[in-house]
Motif scaffolding. Structure first.
Motif, PDB file in Angstrom:
ATOM      1  N   VAL A  89       0.787  -1.237  -0.045  1.00  0.00           N
ATOM      2  CA  VAL A  89       0.087  -0.118  -0.109  1.00  0.00           C
ATOM      3  C   VAL A  89       0.903   1.082   0.074  1.00  0.00           C
ATOM      4  N   ILE A  90       0.582   2.039  -0.814  1.00  0.00           N
ATOM      5  CA  ILE A  90       1.305   3.544  -0.938  1.00  0.00           C
ATOM      6  C   ILE A  90       0.319   4.520  -1.355  1.00  0.00           C
ATOM      7  N   SER A  91       0.604   5.756  -0.473  1.00  0.00           N
ATOM      8  CA  SER A  91      -0.419   7.006  -0.633  1.00  0.00           C
ATOM      9  C   SER A  91       0.304   7.731  -1.686  1.00  0.00           C
ATOM     10  N   VAL A  92      -0.654   8.213  -2.800  1.00  0.00           N
ATOM     11  CA  VAL A  92      -0.330   8.751  -3.859  1.00  0.00           C
ATOM     12  C   VAL A  92       0.536  10.017  -3.447  1.00  0.00           C
ATOM     13  N   ASP A  93       0.610  10.452  -2.312  1.00  0.00           N
ATOM     14  CA  ASP A  93       1.331  11.789  -1.856  1.00  0.00           C
ATOM     15  C   ASP A  93       2.262  11.445  -1.032  1.00  0.00           C
ATOM     16  N   SER A  94       3.061  10.419  -1.256  1.00  0.00           N
ATOM     17  CA  SER A  94       4.334   9.975  -0.944  1.00  0.00           C
ATOM     18  C   SER A  94       5.343   9.738  -2.327  1.00  0.00           C
ATOM     19  N   PRO A  95       5.646  10.666  -3.106  1.00  0.00           N
ATOM     20  CA  PRO A  95       6.535  10.538  -4.213  1.00  0.00           C
ATOM     21  C   PRO A  95       7.783  10.080  -4.075  1.00  0.00           C
ATOM     22  N   MET A  96       8.375  10.227  -2.985  1.00  0.00           N
ATOM     23  CA  MET A  96       9.775   9.889  -2.901  1.00  0.00           C
ATOM     24  C   MET A  96      10.312   8.564  -2.370  1.00  0.00           C
ATOM     25  N   VAL A  97       9.180   7.585  -2.248  1.00  0.00           N
ATOM     26  CA  VAL A  97       9.591   6.313  -2.148  1.00  0.00           C
ATOM     27  C   VAL A  97      10.108   5.708  -3.242  1.00  0.00           C
ATOM     28  N   ASN A  98      11.185   4.705  -2.948  1.00  0.00           N
ATOM     29  CA  ASN A  98      11.870   4.259  -4.071  1.00  0.00           C
ATOM     30  C   ASN A  98      11.643   2.768  -4.137  1.00  0.00           C
ATOM     31  N   LYS A 123       5.694   6.079  12.686  1.00  0.00           N
ATOM     32  CA  LYS A 123       5.303   4.873  11.837  1.00  0.00           C
ATOM     33  C   LYS A 123       4.900   5.472  10.616  1.00  0.00           C
ATOM     34  N   GLU A 124       4.988   4.639   9.520  1.00  0.00           N
ATOM     35  CA  GLU A 124       4.491   4.871   7.751  1.00  0.00           C
ATOM     36  C   GLU A 124       3.404   4.012   7.732  1.00  0.00           C
ATOM     37  N   PRO A 125       2.212   3.918   8.110  1.00  0.00           N
ATOM     38  CA  PRO A 125       1.140   2.810   7.813  1.00  0.00           C
ATOM     39  C   PRO A 125       0.720   3.065   6.245  1.00  0.00           C
ATOM     40  N   LEU A 126       0.964   4.118   5.524  1.00  0.00           N
ATOM     41  CA  LEU A 126       0.436   4.324   4.051  1.00  0.00           C
ATOM     42  C   LEU A 126       1.717   3.964   3.172  1.00  0.00           C
ATOM     43  N   VAL A 127       2.823   3.564   3.798  1.00  0.00           N
ATOM     44  CA  VAL A 127       3.919   2.849   2.815  1.00  0.00           C
ATOM     45  C   VAL A 127       4.144   1.684   3.374  1.00  0.00           C
ATOM     46  N   ALA A 128       3.238   0.618   3.224  1.00  0.00           N
ATOM     47  CA  ALA A 128       3.325  -0.653   4.130  1.00  0.00           C
ATOM     48  C   ALA A 128       2.926  -1.592   3.269  1.00  0.00           C
ATOM     49  N   LEU A 129       3.060  -2.878   3.872  1.00  0.00           N
ATOM     50  CA  LEU A 129       2.443  -4.200   3.444  1.00  0.00           C
ATOM     51  C   LEU A 129       1.337  -4.661   4.380  1.00  0.00           C
ATOM     52  N   TYR A 130       0.148  -5.206   3.705  1.00  0.00           N
ATOM     53  CA  TYR A 130      -0.927  -5.635   4.451  1.00  0.00           C
ATOM     54  C   TYR A 130      -1.356  -6.928   3.873  1.00  0.00           C
ATOM     55  N   HIS A 131      -1.717  -8.070   4.689  1.00  0.00           N
ATOM     56  CA  HIS A 131      -2.115  -9.081   4.689  1.00  0.00           C
ATOM     57  C   HIS A 131      -3.466  -9.350   4.359  1.00  0.00           C
ATOM     58  N   LYS A 132      -4.219 -10.145   3.503  1.00  0.00           N
ATOM     59  CA  LYS A 132      -5.540 -10.177   3.427  1.00  0.00           C
ATOM     60  C   LYS A 132      -6.301 -10.603   4.626  1.00  0.00           C
ATOM     61  N   ARG A 133      -5.477 -11.215   5.578  1.00  0.00           N
ATOM     62  CA  ARG A 133      -6.222 -11.860   7.021  1.00  0.00           C
ATOM     63  C   ARG A 133      -6.349 -10.650   7.964  1.00  0.00           C
ATOM     64  N   ALA A 134      -6.124  -9.570   7.549  1.00  0.00           N
ATOM     65  CA  ALA A 134      -6.243  -8.177   8.313  1.00  0.00           C
ATOM     66  C   ALA A 134      -7.628  -7.558   8.158  1.00  0.00           C
TER      67      ALA A 134
END
Length: 193
Positions: A89-98, A123-134
């Motif tokens: 998951v990435i927020s569109v307003d975080s353009p510097m993630v590489n 913490k960065e919950p909008l540049v992260a990985l989520y499993h469907k079990r969540a």
């Protein structure tokens, strides 16, 4: 490992006053930048949005199933549509993630519900990985009216990944564009490549 990339592009952009996803830096929109990043780590991309202007990349748009609950609603709706267990998951307003950082996160996948970067700034919950079990816990929080991502992370089996060394190497890695000043700063300093 196969993952789906989820771009959160459906925000109201209240503080910016215009659709952030369509803002351009060096001639590239933030949404275009996010799509380019996601294409390097997944051939499955979902865009959390109901704005037809966001459909030009020919990836599925996923409208919020439950309206007006912020990023948690976009994550919830896209996880339901995803056909992979793990989702970046990435927020569109975080353009510097590489791409190197995203690959680093994916390599840290283990038996958790979420993989979330953490550093001295938080913490960065909008540049992260989520499993469907969540999904059940996310739905429970939304139904209870608690839309706070930080609260969600405390109830999920979350792995917090120390990312301070990445931030030291790339000081703008988690730069977030919320206001016109944020946009102007990135633009003026030519950080956006």
């Amino acid at each position: 490992m196969q993952t789906t990339a989820i771009i959160l592009a459906g925000g109201k952009s209240k503080r910016m006053g215009t659709d952030k996803a369509l803002l351009e830096l060096n001639g590239i929109s933030l949404l275009e930048k996010s799509v380019a990043l996601c294409k390097t780590v997944s051939d499955k991309i979902l865009i959390s949005s109901n704005k037809k202007e966001h459909s030009k990349f020919a990836y599925p748009l996923v409208a919020d199933e439950i309206k007006n609950c912020g990023p948690i609603g976009g994550i919830y709706s896209c996880l339901k549509k995803s056909d992979t267990e793990w989702n970046f998951v990435i927020s569109v307003d975080s353009p510097m993630v590489n791409v190197e950082f995203v690959q680093f996160l994916i390599a840290e996948i283990k038996d958790f519900d979420a993989i979330v970067p953490i550093h001295s700034g938080g913490k960065e919950p909008l540049v992260a990985l989520y499993h469907k079990r969540a999904l059940p816990e996310i739905e429970k929080r939304i139904r209870a009216g608690n839309y706070k991502m930080y609260d969600l992370l405390q109830t999920l089996n979350t792995r917090f990944i120390d990312s301070q060394s990445w931030l030291n190497k790339y000081p703008q890695l988690f730069a977030n564009i919320n206001r016109a000043e944020d946009f102007d700063l990135l633009n003026a300093n030519s950080y956006f490549k």
